[in-house]
Design an enzyme around this catalytic site. Sequence first.
Site: not given
Ligand code: FE2
Length: 430
Positions: A315, A152, A210, A213, A57, A309, A59
């Site tokens: 983030w 997203q 996702h 979360e 996982h 991630d 990005h």
């Molecule tokens: Fe993610």
Amino acid sequence: MLDLLIKNVNLANGEKGRDIAVKDGEISQIAAAIQAPAKKVIEGNGQLASAPFVDSHFHMDSALSLGQPRLNQSGTLLEGIALWGELKPSLTVEVIKQRALEMCKWSIARGTLAIRSHVDISDDRLLAVEALLEVREEMKDYLDLQLVAFPQDGFLRYPKSRENLLRALDKGVDIVGGIPHFERTMEDGASSIAALCEIAAQRGLKVDMHCDESDDPMSRHVETLAAQTIKHGLQGRVTGSHLTSMHSMDNYYVSKLLPLMREAQLHVVANPLINITLQGRSDTYPKRRGMTRVPEIMNAGINLAFGHDCVMDPWYSFGTHDMLDVSYMGLHVAQMTGIEQIQQCYQAVTDNGAQVLQLENYGLKEGNNADIVILEASSAIEAVQLRPERLFVIRRGKVIASCAPVQRNLHLSAMDSDQQPVSFSHGLFE
Ligand code: FE2
């Protein structure tokens, strides 16, 4: 004549003193003291030879964008999403691609040779899709990159998501993504799962959403995901990523949920680095850890992997894309410090990740791809403890990254000699 002979290595399953013979990009033999001529010989000296790390996982479209256009002042998920929105207008295919290629080099150097990356399709220009499709092609000799079409801004919430997602799949994106907990209502979340699973079933694709979360124990989209998986015959091809709300769900409800997840053969990906920092933010005390029920899910016979991630993006301002850091954080947050549990946390960034990605010919076994990482540690457990150097990273029998063993010299004038090497290896769990 072998192409490569690796002498005297320990394996992650506990076998010791093995030689690994490689011919035509495949592992031709694993045995003690193989006697055969080889074009290249690597002396393992009792170090660990492992299958490569797998990040299930990630990005890649946002990785290494830290500080663009500004830093996340609060460090929260919501400011991160806002920041990504601010950055999007200035993105170009070239900028995304350049960062992603750099990211791939970081990953390869640390022995990660398979990555599943979500790619944001809420940008109508699909720049990140273009960029990462090119990166997937350019890097294919070095690592396996799977791409997930990730809405997203919500599949139903953002009006052009359906069109964009189908366009991304038509261009060659591998997997159907989703974000049901970000839709406007619980009902919309459930509808989005049904629609996305239908698309995957029609096109014969895998799903990775996702999902939940959130800290809200009533965020139960994973139940719908499991039910839709069964309805569409997608068993074994669907992954629920994050599932953080499970940490706060009612225990009786979870006792019903786990068998349903198992029936659907769902895969689960927890992201300990991100979950421990982004979840539980609205809590005072007691403050929740924010990660899903990792040992309970594993003990229910459900495949669970750990993902990185994010690396240095809106983030998360940290990370070097080292999957051993992920394993290390995972066992801390899940309190999996038992000996077998440490081993399980190593598998969560190797074998279990390979199952999520459904990699073929993965693993140190005769006939499989000669994809091998040799670490400066004597066992899988010691690798998690020390997070040591990756001495050799081998892809299809060729060394694609290497580094020298670390020699740390102490200069302690009160002791006998000026230069005293120190090793952190202990071999206690061999
Ligand atoms: Fe993610």
